[in-house]
Design a protein around this motif. Structure first.
Motif, PDB file in Angstrom:
ATOM      1  N   PHE A  15       3.632  -1.144   1.185  1.00  0.00           N
ATOM      2  CA  PHE A  15       4.488  -2.706   0.999  1.00  0.00           C
ATOM      3  C   PHE A  15       4.740  -3.863   2.300  1.00  0.00           C
ATOM      4  O   PHE A  15       5.661  -2.897   3.008  1.00  0.00           O
ATOM      5  CB  PHE A  15       5.759  -1.753   1.047  1.00  0.00           C
ATOM      6  CG  PHE A  15       5.887  -1.286  -0.529  1.00  0.00           C
ATOM      7  CD1 PHE A  15       6.127   0.001  -0.383  1.00  0.00           C
ATOM      8  CD2 PHE A  15       6.605  -1.950  -1.891  1.00  0.00           C
ATOM      9  CE1 PHE A  15       5.606   1.054  -1.532  1.00  0.00           C
ATOM     10  CE2 PHE A  15       6.514  -0.566  -2.782  1.00  0.00           C
ATOM     11  CZ  PHE A  15       5.986   0.311  -2.611  1.00  0.00           C
ATOM     12  N   THR A  16       4.924  -4.745   2.058  1.00  0.00           N
ATOM     13  CA  THR A  16       4.667  -5.528   2.943  1.00  0.00           C
ATOM     14  C   THR A  16       3.930  -6.806   2.002  1.00  0.00           C
ATOM     15  O   THR A  16       2.968  -6.904   1.351  1.00  0.00           O
ATOM     16  CB  THR A  16       3.457  -5.824   4.179  1.00  0.00           C
ATOM     17  OG1 THR A  16       3.193  -6.845   4.860  1.00  0.00           O
ATOM     18  CG2 THR A  16       1.936  -5.162   3.762  1.00  0.00           C
ATOM     19  N   MET A  17       4.517  -7.943   2.235  1.00  0.00           N
ATOM     20  CA  MET A  17       4.346  -9.370   2.185  1.00  0.00           C
ATOM     21  C   MET A  17       3.247 -10.292   2.131  1.00  0.00           C
ATOM     22  O   MET A  17       2.467 -11.150   2.098  1.00  0.00           O
ATOM     23  CB  MET A  17       5.612 -10.524   2.236  1.00  0.00           C
ATOM     24  CG  MET A  17       6.643 -10.200   1.569  1.00  0.00           C
ATOM     25  SD  MET A  17       6.610  -9.556  -0.024  1.00  0.00           S
ATOM     26  CE  MET A  17       6.316 -12.108  -0.301  1.00  0.00           C
ATOM     27  N   ARG A  63       0.836  -4.612  -0.902  1.00  0.00           N
ATOM     28  CA  ARG A  63       0.561  -3.810  -2.318  1.00  0.00           C
ATOM     29  C   ARG A  63       0.901  -5.901  -3.530  1.00  0.00           C
ATOM     30  O   ARG A  63       0.499  -5.956  -3.966  1.00  0.00           O
ATOM     31  CB  ARG A  63       1.876  -3.296  -2.420  1.00  0.00           C
ATOM     32  CG  ARG A  63       2.680  -2.606  -4.027  1.00  0.00           C
ATOM     33  CD  ARG A  63       3.152  -1.343  -3.410  1.00  0.00           C
ATOM     34  NE  ARG A  63       3.734  -1.031  -4.794  1.00  0.00           N
ATOM     35  CZ  ARG A  63       3.420  -0.174  -5.675  1.00  0.00           C
ATOM     36  NH1 ARG A  63       3.144   1.077  -5.436  1.00  0.00           N
ATOM     37  NH2 ARG A  63       4.111  -0.471  -6.971  1.00  0.00           N
ATOM     38  N   PHE A  64       2.467  -5.942  -3.249  1.00  0.00           N
ATOM     39  CA  PHE A  64       2.747  -7.395  -3.087  1.00  0.00           C
ATOM     40  C   PHE A  64       1.189  -8.329  -3.962  1.00  0.00           C
ATOM     41  O   PHE A  64       1.826  -8.833  -5.498  1.00  0.00           O
ATOM     42  CB  PHE A  64       3.629  -8.190  -2.525  1.00  0.00           C
ATOM     43  CG  PHE A  64       4.205  -9.168  -3.183  1.00  0.00           C
ATOM     44  CD1 PHE A  64       3.920 -10.543  -3.521  1.00  0.00           C
ATOM     45  CD2 PHE A  64       5.174  -8.633  -3.872  1.00  0.00           C
ATOM     46  CE1 PHE A  64       4.431 -11.981  -3.774  1.00  0.00           C
ATOM     47  CE2 PHE A  64       5.944 -10.397  -4.361  1.00  0.00           C
ATOM     48  CZ  PHE A  64       5.597 -11.607  -4.248  1.00  0.00           C
ATOM     49  N   ARG A 117      11.265 -19.413  -6.087  1.00  0.00           N
ATOM     50  CA  ARG A 117      11.336 -17.659  -6.955  1.00  0.00           C
ATOM     51  C   ARG A 117      11.460 -18.379  -8.603  1.00  0.00           C
ATOM     52  O   ARG A 117      11.830 -17.225  -9.216  1.00  0.00           O
ATOM     53  CB  ARG A 117      12.995 -17.270  -6.697  1.00  0.00           C
ATOM     54  CG  ARG A 117      12.484 -16.595  -5.838  1.00  0.00           C
ATOM     55  CD  ARG A 117      12.397 -17.925  -4.115  1.00  0.00           C
ATOM     56  NE  ARG A 117      12.109 -16.477  -3.263  1.00  0.00           N
ATOM     57  CZ  ARG A 117      11.132 -16.982  -1.969  1.00  0.00           C
ATOM     58  NH1 ARG A 117      10.417 -18.109  -2.027  1.00  0.00           N
ATOM     59  NH2 ARG A 117      11.157 -15.823  -0.801  1.00  0.00           N
ATOM     60  N   THR A 156       8.537  -5.695 -13.555  1.00  0.00           N
ATOM     61  CA  THR A 156       9.788  -5.402 -13.432  1.00  0.00           C
ATOM     62  C   THR A 156      11.222  -5.823 -13.176  1.00  0.00           C
ATOM     63  O   THR A 156      11.138  -7.029 -13.107  1.00  0.00           O
ATOM     64  CB  THR A 156       9.884  -4.622 -11.715  1.00  0.00           C
ATOM     65  OG1 THR A 156       8.636  -3.990 -11.902  1.00  0.00           O
ATOM     66  CG2 THR A 156      11.315  -3.626 -11.882  1.00  0.00           C
TER      67      THR A 156
END
Lengths: 153, 230, 859
Positions: free
Chosen positions: A78-80, A85-86, A130, A145
């Motif tokens: 989990f990292t940007m 993953r992102f 965004r 999600t």
């Protein structure tokens, strides 16, 4: 996990898409045209959603489901950062090109974004509106999600 | 009780006192402001205008940051009974998902080290206030996310004292940024209390939220002057 | 209030660390839980002294450490609602690691900004004895050779202390910074109504016309004006801001009129002409309160009878008479008195305006003629001539227009005349001391200001104030000190200054043509008392540390509003570096060592104007004891415990008193003195000046230029300062301004909140240039550009904006430190003062800041 044809087809499609977009390597087989999401600037989140509605890649919803159910190995990094993953989910599985999200080098001067001044950043593709995210991540029953909601009346 | 803030950008003249007050109150981490000023110009000479808008965390009713953090399994972000959205630095892994999803760009992810306020100098007595004498929201850590807490360290005291009805009215139970404004452009309080100054101000001045299209129901309202891009 | 907390032993080490930084345990020692006790927490009321608003503050101190600073809510009704970011982060001025902590002595005899002083630390004893030795010698020889200069120091301890010391020592040379601030505005007031200072009656104003006053970021009354203007705007007051650059007030105004720098007087003259031509003026007011009806002869002087009383044309008797009971003065007309043609002062001015049509003014000031017409009409309409209104049961003249300025009209070569033009416009409409109008300060407190000036020669003071050089230099001429020191004989100064004491002032940095100012400091023995190693300290022989405003006692200055006043103290909250002295105690110690302590004490009773409670000779006073004496006298005996607990006492001024103690009491009607609409005293002063120059063979006074400066009313010439007339091939007007995040720049430049917490743009300043003007020069946003004037050049990054005139560039003050005493991040930006031409206002001595012309090009 029950084996099924639909699932197999999905996995095949996923594998094809994966290999096609992986690090700009030339495609080895004909591929389904990945969704071209190039909204006009400034981004209108409602219009983006509509675009996606009509031109989702085949299986994108399936891929999303599979990620959520753990059927696709996307890892727990989990990292940007790019390898995490992102970006794996968005740039590899969903085949979203860099420029789709990172639309500008910096935000406009009057945007209501607290970290606006951090841009432009060296060695970083650029600011992300965004609104792009809302195309898939909004509302009940959304493709990805559900993070955002519908504007209250 | 629903705690909200209203910021009147018609009144705001861009002094950034609220920005400074937040930094001083909350043990400012260099590079990670919790409150910023967005100053922008529009028009062509001589028909020019300038807009001043400040932003802290919007403490959304349906915080996107919490959804992302829960989804990632860390559950470091909570929304408590008073509606305040808080990040637990102990649970946070600094993954940056909250920063990625927040449409307001609120969460700040700290770097490898926390710098002293005076670069290359020893910490001041202010910085030397022992970590364990601070409220937990002021125990800053590298490589985690941090953001505005509605000065929870002050609101919590109101809860402990049984004086939540004095939030936004008594200075000790009001966020620092709302205390210093020279032109009274900020109010804080309970929007569900129809007699509260904040509830009446929002109605009278037709205050609205920004980026409503994200459907997060932020608890910060703005009287918008125009010229802002949402 | 004590707070019980759970805690862990972990924090112990940092207690020692804190002690190490502080030098020893803080005065109110912190007792934390790991000692089994509680962490002390208290709230102390005091006054902020970052600028000159003197906001009421409450400081929260936790465990002896300044934890936060907020406005004192109890002072909302009498002054400030909030505080600014400097005030919020004021604790860091105390904790600043770059502070001067011990006395320093220079060992490199060469002085210069590029010279390393090679400081050695000395004891306070050595510092005092070195300074005393020099002072004793000077006192014996000629005490005038000592110059005391202060700036912010006046607000830290009060200028009453240095003034008393100077009196006891025997030097006339105490110089404050007013000519780098707003002196021209004061002197215009002084000449017109016998004192200075005013405020718009904002609670009742309907039209607020502002010629350059940054009442959100920088004005002397900003923290009252900001919320009062905001409320008035919501009530319906219209705000017109007239300035070359779109400032914060401009951004919140109803209309921004971008005027060319230095040309305000032309626009005001044109509007005055329009109103006179339209018959829109308050004739009864002009006759009753001003000297507009007084008769002016061909020599430009007002006619007087044998007893020196000014003459008007009495329409009852059709003759020239002094305005006494039974006389009905004519406001207009030409008459014959003793065979000579005379006109009323009003008509002389009105005639002089004939050529200043809106078109002519538009040509000069860059504001379209129609805009000038519209504004004049708006002012004429909103002034509600002939009306009265009631507040409660008090009925009074109602003129809800207020014309305001701070430095916009006055920080320039023709500052006095420019503000005079606005004063005259307000007199034209009966606005002074009207409800909703222009509320004046202590009217006629100094009648001598309205008479011919002394034009002293040879000058007694090194700043030449009130000498033939600056006849109406009522408020010191601070930038002149350096020039006189460089060549005293050129000004006829009968002595050679030897020593300067600088208290809390960065004098050379704050003036124009600053290189000369620094050169001058090389000539004298300099002692600087200062918090930080400023440029002035850098050029000194001895530097003494000072206490910051949260570390010391003081009987604080306060700001009144039209309807409120208050008395306050400052009290110490920390002593971050355990410094044993401040400006107050240094002066006290010097007076003792010089054997003049009791003389000093007697002088203090005079400078502080003490009546009930005075300082007694024969004893010493600590700073606290001194404040107790002053508090007792000024509050007529209120307990000091109130000062400690509340920080202040305040009161509301009764409505009637607000409007009737000024011109109503001093100037109204027959037999009373009159406001100078026609400034006859200036004609007389010029006459005296001419005689003095001739008599003494003074070569460095351009009499012709002084004649222009000393006109009894504003003229077209006053829109053309020297650089505008002389500079060639320099197409841009260069204007300067202040920014919210820096003030007392040697104190604020390292403040981490002001530098790192407010946004990237607060760390440095830029050359503000209009987007289209930049495009024509091939300059892009962020390019490094050179700003070159006739006297020098500076370079720095530019910022493109639509919020400035295309023919003007703007650079703020407060940035661009050069000396290496500060870290690199505190030295960013452009120090613009070195390229500003110095052509002081000849009347007041005001330092010119906004008259320079320049060219701009890519570096």
């Amino acid at each position: 996990m029950k084996f099924s044809l639909t699932r197999l087809f999905g996995m095949l499609a996923a594998a094809i898409i994966l290999s096609a977009c992986d690090g700009n390597k030339p495609a080895t087989a004909p591929v389904a045209e990945p969704a071209k999401v190039v909204p006009a600037a400034p981004v209108d989140p409602v219009a983006t959603a509509a675009l996606l509605e009509g031109k989702k890649p085949v299986g994108a919803g399936i891929i999303a489901d599979m990620v959520r159910e753990g059927d696709l190995a996307v890892g727990k990094d989990f990292t940007m950062a790019l390898g995490g993953r992102f970006h794996h989910i968005h740039t590899k599985l969903m085949a979203i090109k860099c420029a789709t999200c990172h639309q500008g080098v910096k935000f406009p001067d009057n945007i209501q974004f607290l970290r606006r001044e951090e841009f432009p950043l060296a060695a970083y593709p650029g600011a992300v509106d965004r609104g792009t995210c809302m195309g898939c991540h909004r509302g009940e029953g959304s493709l990805a999600t559900s993070i955002y909601g519908v504007s209250p009346k | 009780m629903k705690l909200v803030r209203v910021i009147d950008t018609e009144r705001c003249m861009g002094c950034r006192s609220c920005v400074a007050a937040c930094a001083v109150e909350n043990h400012f981490t260099v590079g990670a402001p919790w409150n910023v000023m967005i100053e922008s110009e529009s028009g062509t000479f001589p028909n020019v205008s300038r807009t001043y808008v400040t932003m802290n965390c919007q403490h959304c009713e349906k915080p996107a940051c919490k959804v992302a953090c829960d989804h990632a399994g860390f559950k470091a972000i909570t929304k408590n009974a008073l509606g305040v959205v808080l990040i637990d630095y102990e649970k946070c892994t600094g993954c940056g998902y909250c920063a990625a999803v927040c449409p307001y760009g609120v969460p700040q992810i700290n770097g490898e080290k926390l710098a002293p306020l005076y670069p290359d100098e020893k910490p001041t007595p202010y910085e030397n206030i022992p970590i364990n004498d601070r409220h937990w929201t002021h125990r800053k850590k590298p490589k985690v996310a941090e953001k505005c807490t509605f000065c929870w360290h002050k609101l919590e005291k109101a809860v402990e004292a049984g004086k939540t009805n004095r939030i936004g009215k008594d200075r000790e139970y009001t966020p620092a940024c709302d205390l210093v404004c020279p032109v009274d452009a900020r109010l804080f309080g309970d929007i569900d209390d129809q007699t509260s100054p904040v509830a009446q101000y929002i109605a009278k001045k037709k205050a609205t939220q920004i980026k409503k299209s994200y459907g997060l129901s932020p608890q910060v309202y703005y009287v918008l002057e125009g010229g802002e891009q949402s | 209030m004590e707070v019980t907390r759970r805690s862990f032993i972990k924090g112990m080490g940092s207690l020692a660390g804190m002690a190490a930084v502080c030098g020893s345990a803080p005065a109110f020692a912190r007792v934390s839980l790991f000692n089994g006790g509680k962490i002390s927490e208290d709230v102390i009321k005091s006054i902020c002294v970052n600028c000159v608003n003197f906001c009421g503050i409450e400081v929260r101190r936790v465990g002896g450490v300044i934890r936060s600073i907020a406005p004192d809510g109890a002072r909302r009704e009498i002054y400030n609602h909030g505080i600014c970011p400097k005030g919020v982060s004021g604790g860091f001025t105390m904790y600043n690691p770059y502070r001067v902590k011990v006395p320093l002595k220079r060992t490199n005899p060469k002085k210069g900004l590029d010279q390393d002083p090679r400081w050695v630390e000395i004891s306070w004893e050595e510092a005092f004895s070195t300074i005393t030795e020099r002072l004793a010698k000077i006192k014996k020889d000629n005490p005038s050779k000592l110059i005391w200069q202060h700036g912010h120091g006046k607000y830290l301890i009060g200028d009453e202390f240095p003034k008393a010391f100077a009196k006891a020592f025997g030097t006339p040379n105490v110089i404050h910074r007013t000519t780098t601030c707003e002196s021209a505005r004061h002197v215009a007031d002084d000449i017109t109504w016998g004192y200075h200072g005013f405020l718009p009656d904002l609670e009742n104003t309907n039209l607020f016309v502002v010629f350059g006053s940054n009442y959100f970021e920088a004005e002397q009354y900003a923290r009252w004006m900001d919320h009062t203007v905001t409320r008035a705007k919501e009530r319906g007051m219209k705000i017109i801001v007239i300035e070359p650059r779109l400032s914060a007030p401009g951004a919140k105004a109803d209309q921004w009129i971008p005027i060319r720098p230095g040309k305000d007087v032309a626009m005001v003259m044109a509007m005055t002409r329009l109103l006179i031509d339209a018959g829109q003026f308050d004739e009864p007011f002009l006759i009753t309160y001003t000297n507009a009806p007084q008769l002016v002869g061909a020599d430009g002087k007002i006619l007087r009878d044998a007893e020196g009383k000014a003459l008007v044309w009495d329409t009852t008797s059709n003759s020239a008479k002094p305005f006494v009971d039974g006389v009905t003065p004519a406001l207009r007309g030409s008459y014959k008195v003793d065979g000579k043609s005379v006109s009323t002062g009003f008509d002389v001015y009105a005639d002089s305006l004939k050529k200043m049509t809106p078109e002519a003014a538009a040509d000069i000031c860059g504001v379209p003629a129609q805009t000038i017409r519209d504004l004049a009409a708006q002012i004429g309409k909103e002034a509600r001539l002939g009306t009265t209104t009631r507040i409660g049961d008090f009925s009074h003249r109602y003129r809800p227009v207020s014309i305001h300025t701070w430095r916009g009209m006055t920080a320039k070569e023709f500052g006095v005349q420019t503000w005079r033009s606005a004063l005259m416009l307000q007199m034209l409409l009966g606005i002074p001391d009207a409800i909703g109008g222009h509320k004046l300060g202590k009217v006629y407190d100094h009648p001598d200001y309205m008479e011919a000036a002394k034009c002293e020669y040879p000058p007694k003071r090194v700043d030449l104030a009130k000498s033939v050089y600056f006849p109406n230099g009522h408020h010191d001429v601070c930038q002149q000190v350096a020039l006189t020191v460089l060549d005293p004989k050129a000004y006829g100064l009968p002595y050679e200054p030897e020593m300067q004491i600088f208290y809390a002032t960065n004098r050379p940095v704050s003036t124009s043509d600053t290189n000369v100012q620094f050169k001058s400091m090389e000539k004298t023995f300099n002692v600087t008392i200062e918090l930080n190693m400023s440029e002035t300290a850098w050029m000194s022989d001895i530097v003494l540390p000072d206490l910051g405003y949260l570390e010391s006692w003081h009987f604080a200055p306060t700001r009144s509003t039209p309807t409120t006043k208050h008395t306050a103290i400052r009290q110490p909250i920390v002593n971050a570096y355990n410094i044993p002295h401040d400006g107050y105690s240094i002066i006290w110690e010097l007076s003792k060592r010089l054997g003049i302590r009791d003389k000093y004490i007697e002088a203090l009773n005079g400078t502080w104007k003490l009546k009930d409670t005075k300082f007694a000779t024969g004893r010493d006073y600590t700073a606290r004891e001194a404040v107790e004496v002053l508090w007792a006298d000024k509050t007529h005996g209120k307990p000091f415990s109130i000062a400690i607990k509340e920080g202040f006492v305040g009161s509301t001024i009764p409505t009637k008193e607000v409007y009737t103690k000024g011109i109503e009491a001093q100037f109204k009607g027959a037999g009373k003195p009159k406001m100078q609409f026609y400034a006859d005293s200036m004609v007389q002063t010029f006459e005296k000046l001419k005689q003095t120059v001739e008599k003494n063979g003074i070569k460095n006074i351009d009499v012709a230029q002084y004649k222009i400066a000393y006109s009894p009313f504003p003229t077209r010439d006053h829109a053309f300062p020297t650089p505008h007339r002389e500079a060639e091939k320099l197409p841009f007007y260069l204007m300067t301004f202040k920014r919210m995040y820096r003030n007392q720049m040697a104190c604020s430049n390292t403040n981490p909140i002001l530098n790192f917490a407010l946004g990237k743009d607060t760390q440095e300043n830029h050359v503000m240039i209009n987007t289209s003007a930049a495009a024509k020069l091939g300059i892009k946003d962020g390019d490094v550009v050179v700003v070159e004037s006739r006297i020098g050049k500076v370079s720095g990054k530019c910022k493109l904006t639509e919020g400035i005139r295309p023919d003007t560039v703007g650079v703020s003050y407060h940035y661009g430190h050069i000396i290496t005493a500060f870290p690199a991040y505190a030295r960013k930006g452009i120090a613009i003062n070195s390229v500003l031409e110095l052509h002081p206002d000849k009347i007041s001595g005001m330092n010119s800041f906004n008259d320079t012309k320049c060219k701009v090009y890519k570096a």
